[in-house]
Scaffold this motif. Structure first.
Motif, PDB file in Angstrom:
ATOM      1  N   MET B 136       0.829  -1.213   0.000  1.00  0.00           N
ATOM      2  CA  MET B 136       0.000   0.000   0.000  1.00  0.00           C
ATOM      3  C   MET B 136       0.860   1.259   0.000  1.00  0.00           C
ATOM      4  N   MET B 137       2.088   1.142   0.489  1.00  0.00           N
ATOM      5  CA  MET B 137       2.978   2.308   0.459  1.00  0.00           C
ATOM      6  C   MET B 137       3.765   2.327  -0.846  1.00  0.00           C
ATOM      7  N   ALA B 138       3.271   1.599  -1.854  1.00  0.00           N
ATOM      8  CA  ALA B 138       3.864   1.573  -3.182  1.00  0.00           C
ATOM      9  C   ALA B 138       5.295   1.033  -3.167  1.00  0.00           C
ATOM     10  N   VAL B 139       5.550   0.102  -2.223  1.00  0.00           N
ATOM     11  CA  VAL B 139       6.845  -0.564  -2.189  1.00  0.00           C
ATOM     12  C   VAL B 139       6.581  -2.046  -2.447  1.00  0.00           C
TER      13      VAL B 139
ATOM     14  N   GLY C  53     -10.034  -2.897  -0.366  1.00  0.00           N
ATOM     15  CA  GLY C  53      -9.067  -3.538  -1.260  1.00  0.00           C
ATOM     16  C   GLY C  53      -9.314  -3.141  -2.709  1.00  0.00           C
ATOM     17  N   LEU C  54     -10.607  -2.997  -3.087  1.00  0.00           N
ATOM     18  CA  LEU C  54     -10.942  -2.599  -4.458  1.00  0.00           C
ATOM     19  C   LEU C  54     -10.543  -1.158  -4.713  1.00  0.00           C
ATOM     20  N   ILE C  55     -10.788  -0.284  -3.714  1.00  0.00           N
ATOM     21  CA  ILE C  55     -10.443   1.134  -3.887  1.00  0.00           C
ATOM     22  C   ILE C  55      -8.931   1.288  -4.025  1.00  0.00           C
ATOM     23  N   ALA C  56      -8.168   0.481  -3.249  1.00  0.00           N
ATOM     24  CA  ALA C  56      -6.708   0.603  -3.265  1.00  0.00           C
ATOM     25  C   ALA C  56      -6.080  -0.172  -4.418  1.00  0.00           C
ATOM     26  N   GLY C  57      -6.901  -0.899  -5.180  1.00  0.00           N
ATOM     27  CA  GLY C  57      -6.356  -1.655  -6.301  1.00  0.00           C
ATOM     28  C   GLY C  57      -5.662  -2.930  -5.885  1.00  0.00           C
ATOM     29  N   ARG C  58      -5.879  -3.369  -4.647  1.00  0.00           N
ATOM     30  CA  ARG C  58      -5.289  -4.642  -4.220  1.00  0.00           C
ATOM     31  C   ARG C  58      -6.114  -5.804  -4.760  1.00  0.00           C
ATOM     32  N   LEU C  59      -7.386  -5.533  -5.061  1.00  0.00           N
ATOM     33  CA  LEU C  59      -8.270  -6.546  -5.624  1.00  0.00           C
ATOM     34  C   LEU C  59      -8.874  -5.986  -6.908  1.00  0.00           C
ATOM     35  N   LYS C  60      -9.207  -6.881  -7.825  1.00  0.00           N
ATOM     36  CA  LYS C  60      -9.852  -6.439  -9.054  1.00  0.00           C
ATOM     37  C   LYS C  60     -11.315  -6.880  -9.023  1.00  0.00           C
ATOM     38  N   LEU C  71      -8.684   8.166 -11.862  1.00  0.00           N
ATOM     39  CA  LEU C  71      -8.032   7.031 -12.512  1.00  0.00           C
ATOM     40  C   LEU C  71      -8.894   5.782 -12.370  1.00  0.00           C
ATOM     41  N   ASN C  72      -8.973   5.020 -13.449  1.00  0.00           N
ATOM     42  CA  ASN C  72      -9.733   3.777 -13.425  1.00  0.00           C
ATOM     43  C   ASN C  72      -8.843   2.680 -12.831  1.00  0.00           C
ATOM     44  N   VAL C  73      -9.025   2.419 -11.552  1.00  0.00           N
ATOM     45  CA  VAL C  73      -8.074   1.596 -10.796  1.00  0.00           C
ATOM     46  C   VAL C  73      -7.840   0.199 -11.378  1.00  0.00           C
ATOM     47  N   PRO C  74      -8.905  -0.579 -11.726  1.00  0.00           N
ATOM     48  CA  PRO C  74      -8.618  -1.951 -12.182  1.00  0.00           C
ATOM     49  C   PRO C  74      -7.818  -1.997 -13.474  1.00  0.00           C
ATOM     50  N   LYS C  75      -7.811  -0.904 -14.248  1.00  0.00           N
ATOM     51  CA  LYS C  75      -7.121  -0.911 -15.540  1.00  0.00           C
ATOM     52  C   LYS C  75      -5.656  -0.467 -15.423  1.00  0.00           C
ATOM     53  N   LEU C  76      -5.237  -0.057 -14.230  1.00  0.00           N
ATOM     54  CA  LEU C  76      -3.896   0.513 -14.090  1.00  0.00           C
ATOM     55  C   LEU C  76      -2.814  -0.564 -14.131  1.00  0.00           C
ATOM     56  N   GLY C  77      -1.681  -0.249 -14.743  1.00  0.00           N
ATOM     57  CA  GLY C  77      -0.519  -1.124 -14.675  1.00  0.00           C
ATOM     58  C   GLY C  77       0.165  -0.945 -13.331  1.00  0.00           C
ATOM     59  N   LYS C  78       1.180  -1.782 -13.099  1.00  0.00           N
ATOM     60  CA  LYS C  78       1.790  -1.792 -11.767  1.00  0.00           C
ATOM     61  C   LYS C  78       2.386  -0.429 -11.391  1.00  0.00           C
ATOM     62  N   SER C  79       3.095   0.205 -12.334  1.00  0.00           N
ATOM     63  CA  SER C  79       3.766   1.464 -11.966  1.00  0.00           C
ATOM     64  C   SER C  79       2.750   2.588 -11.787  1.00  0.00           C
ATOM     65  N   GLU C  80       1.680   2.580 -12.621  1.00  0.00           N
ATOM     66  CA  GLU C  80       0.642   3.605 -12.443  1.00  0.00           C
ATOM     67  C   GLU C  80      -0.081   3.407 -11.112  1.00  0.00           C
ATOM     68  N   LEU C  81      -0.313   2.114 -10.798  1.00  0.00           N
ATOM     69  CA  LEU C  81      -0.997   1.808  -9.551  1.00  0.00           C
ATOM     70  C   LEU C  81      -0.155   2.263  -8.363  1.00  0.00           C
ATOM     71  N   TYR C  82       1.170   1.990  -8.448  1.00  0.00           N
ATOM     72  CA  TYR C  82       2.040   2.432  -7.362  1.00  0.00           C
ATOM     73  C   TYR C  82       2.070   3.961  -7.296  1.00  0.00           C
ATOM     74  N   GLY C  83       1.954   4.615  -8.478  1.00  0.00           N
ATOM     75  CA  GLY C  83       1.885   6.077  -8.492  1.00  0.00           C
ATOM     76  C   GLY C  83       0.658   6.565  -7.736  1.00  0.00           C
ATOM     77  N   LEU C  84      -0.482   5.903  -7.981  1.00  0.00           N
ATOM     78  CA  LEU C  84      -1.714   6.283  -7.283  1.00  0.00           C
ATOM     79  C   LEU C  84      -1.589   6.028  -5.784  1.00  0.00           C
ATOM     80  N   ARG C  85      -0.956   4.886  -5.437  1.00  0.00           N
ATOM     81  CA  ARG C  85      -0.895   4.514  -4.018  1.00  0.00           C
ATOM     82  C   ARG C  85      -0.036   5.463  -3.203  1.00  0.00           C
ATOM     83  N   ARG C  86       0.846   6.202  -3.882  1.00  0.00           N
ATOM     84  CA  ARG C  86       1.604   7.215  -3.135  1.00  0.00           C
ATOM     85  C   ARG C  86       0.678   8.307  -2.635  1.00  0.00           C
ATOM     86  N   ARG C  87      -0.514   8.390  -3.241  1.00  0.00           N
ATOM     87  CA  ARG C  87      -1.480   9.406  -2.794  1.00  0.00           C
ATOM     88  C   ARG C  87      -2.583   8.798  -1.937  1.00  0.00           C
TER      89      ARG C  87
END
Lengths: 157, 264, 269
Positions: B136-139, C53-60, C71-87
């Protein structure tokens, strides 16, 4: 525990490990045998090499002077061809005799070199002119039996 | 008849489960190898894991090696002196240690000492949502937690195996030369004449790198996919030790056959 | 596809999710505006945590769209998802502190992993966050030395370290004494106001929820059962919410697990 203690302990661990590897390479194994690429090659042909193996030692007067690099068979003459890799510090005269010997009664077989008096030295790729094949125990025994058998009828009458 | 069908069905289910798990392991390994290069640059993380896997196993490995070498010396000498070749003791001990016992026993001890701890640690991190929190912390937990532990196993194993063999040879030297009275020079020179650096020493180290990879992979896999309960973690830890030990012995057989075939 | 209302932070449309073959969510519609605190309530195993889990993109989701911050969470790639999770910050049920790191290092973790800040700048940032949760004095302790409430506060400091736009709380009050519940509740409110975050709280704690939330969403049967203001909850006559609010053993959520007729089973022999 802070980072520098980790670093120190791991550094020590890796150093001990590498020391152990060096110990195995130098003291347990013989790294000298590792530099088989250096030195020069000689070729020796034998009627029979017995149990001679690749990497078997080549000795002269009991001192290891090289290793057997490869063992093959000449398809036309049916002679065994052994390539010897001799360490660069040793030189042998042209008329050196190569023979296959056994260390002890049942020990491993090695190539023995006996230098002659020729002033010209063997160079890389030369062939050893005179060779003496391995002693095969079965052949010795049968020779012995035949000679006994040959003797017997002469005495019989 | 129905019982027969039921038995076949149970067998089928257990095979399917195993194949599923193997597939999971393959995908996991693939993902892990992809992040390895990211992790290699994080030396502080690897050093930390080298400390927990390698340094902490050092004493058990060194002491076990010493004892194994001593026992080999006592047993070996007993047999050798019947043929009047007691000086060959160094050869026998060194070859058994460097080729077989060093890599294999080290890997077995490592599986029990370090890998089981890694499995339990990762399993616990999963159960307490530490891995999820990291995600969740993007790590990526795979490159931050899993990869350093895996790499540490690969790196530690050959070092530990070398230490084990060295300690064992030293133990044999104590028994053979100091206590029994074999000639010191003969002990070492016979050893040197018969132990080949490439065939024996390097192949032994190669074995331990393979064992390190296998044991490391099993321990992180079992930890990562452990059920997030107390029983889940304890059974994963047990599985790590059992599967690691069996894999090490099986791989040893395969590698030994391959290495000796390559020789002739 | 994208939210029409510009200040919509989270927008779920007809989201369905099933675990193996068991349906958990059967068409959830939910939108959260920027700066809002919403509470999600419902029975255990009702899909509340799944929703986070769905909001955070941990589950689809099996179907439907999940839009967070445009951002449409289920469609995000790993790096975009990690970009979102920083927020996105998330507070886990029991804090999920890293057990091998000190309190200080736990809070410093996001800075060290996500920024290139030098250690000299990370230190004051960490101390500020710890001060905000009142645990600056505990910076040298290990997580095992903390009480449940303290661990939750450290985890909160860590979750908001990068000043996220969205905070997700997974049962933040569970297993805490009333004082700690009060402290955590007040911290959530204060952080929300100070940082202008959008917060989604999954909880069972009705009292604290009513004090905190702008809106309460009650889940039942994998759907949004009610979406109402806290004050309306107190007065509602909805039997499900009444059972939940008053802690009644029997009601729309039955006390008995489905079974055969009692008398006939007793008389079987």
């Amino acid at each position: 525990m802070n980072r520098s203690r980790f670093d120190f302990a791991v550094g020590l661990f890796v150093a001990i490990g590498i020391l152990a590897m060096v110990f195995m390479a130098l003291k347990v194994g013989n790294l000298a045998s590792f530099d088989s690429g250096t030195g020069y090659a000689l070729e020796a042909r034998f009627d029979n090499i017995g149990g001679l193996k690749v990497r078997a030692p080549v000795k002269s007067a009991g001192v290891v002077v090289g290793r057997v690099e490869s063992v093959g068979l000449d398809g036309e003459t049916y002679e065994a061809v052994a390539r010897l890799r001799i360490y660069p510090t040793f030189r042998f005269s042209k008329d050196t005799i190569a023979s296959i010997l056994t260390s002890g009664l049942l020990g491993e077989q090695y190539v023995g070199l006996e230098s002659g008096g020729d002033p010209v030295y063997l160079a890389n790729g030369d062939r050893l002119g005179k060779t003496q094949s391995a002693m095969i125990l079965e052949k010795l025994i049968s020779q012995f039996l035949f000679s006994k058998a040959a003797e017997t009828p002469a005495k019989a009458p | 008849m129905t019982r027969l069908f039921a038995a076949i069905e149970t067998l089928g289910q257990s095979v399917t489960r195993r194949v599923d798990r193997l597939g999971l392991a393959a995908r996991f390994s693939g993902a892990l190898f992809l992040v390895l290069w990211i992790c290699i640059r994080r030396t502080t993380l690897i050093i930390r894991e080298l400390y927990f896997s390698g340094v902490r196993s050092l004493s058990i490995i060194a002491v076990s090696g010493l004892f194994v070498g001593m026992v080999l010396a006592v047993q070996g000498y007993e047999v050798l002196q019947r043929y009047g070749s007691g000086e060959s003791l160094g050869v026998i001990v060194a070859l058994s240690l460097v080729r077989e016992l060093g890599p294999v026993v080290t890997a077995l001890l490592f599986a029990g000492r370090a890998s089981s701890a890694v499995t339990a640690e990762i399993g616990l991190m999963r159960a307490t949502e530490q891995l999820a929190a990291m995600d969740m912390m993007a790590v990526d937990p795979l490159s931050r937690v899993i990869a350093p532990r895996f790499l540490a196993a690969i790196l530690s194993m050959p070092l530990l195996a070398a230490i084990f063999s060295t300690a064992g040879i030293f133990g044999a030297w104590i028994i053979g030369v100091q206590l029994i009275g074999i000639d010191d020079g003969a002990f070492w020179s016979q050893m040197q004449a018969s132990v080949d650096v490439r065939i024996d020493v390097l192949d032994g180290l190669l074995k331990s790198v393979v064992f390190g990879t296998a044991v490391g992979l099993i321990s992180v896999f079992e930890g990562y996919f452990a059920a997030p309960t107390a029983e889940g973690i304890s059974s994963a830890t047990t599985r790590t030790v059992v599967i690691s030990s069996l894999s090490v012995l099986l791989l040893d057989l395969v590698l030994t056959v391959m290495m000796f075939r390559g020789l002739s | 596809m994208f939210p029409l209302e510009p200040n919509l932070m989270i927008d779920l449309k007809d989201v369905r999710f099933s675990y193996a073959d068991r349906p958990i969510l059967n068409g959830i519609d939910l939108s959260v505006r920027k700066g809002e605190i919403i509470a999600i309530m419902g029975g255990s195993g009702g899909g509340k945590t799944t929703l986070l889990g769905l909001i955070a993109g941990r589950l689809k989701p099996s179907s439907g769209s999940v839009i967070v911050d445009g951002l449409n969470v289920p469609k995000l790639g790993k790096s975009e998802l990690y970009g979102l999770r920083r927020r996105i910050g998330m507070l886990f049920q029991f804090g999920a502190l890293f057990t091998d790191l000190t309190v200080f290092d736990n809070v410093a973790f996001p800075y060290r992993e996500q920024t290139d800040l030098p250690e000299a700048m990370i230190r004051p940032l960490v101390l500020m966050k710890l001060e905000a949760v009142g645990l600056r004095g505990a910076q040298g302790l290990m997580p095992s030395e903390l009480s449940g409430g303290m661990a939750r506060r450290v985890a909160l400091a860590r979750a908001v370290a990068l000043d996220p736009a969205v905070m997700l709380y997974d049962e933040p009050f569970t297993g805490l004494d009333p004082i700690s519940v009060g402290i955590i509740g007040r911290l959530i409110k204060r952080l929300n106001q100070a940082l202008g975050m959008t917060s989604v709280i999954v909880t069972h704690d009705l009292n604290e929820t009513l004090r905190l939330a702008d809106r309460v969403i009650v889940l039942s049967g994998g759907k949004v059962h009610r979406d109402m203001a806290p004050d309306d909850i107190r007065e509602t006559t909805d039997p499900f919410i009444r059972q939940f609010a008053d802690g009644l053993p029997d009601g729309p959520v039955p006390f008995h697990y489905p079974a055969k007729d009692y008398l006939s089973e007793l008389l079987e022999a």
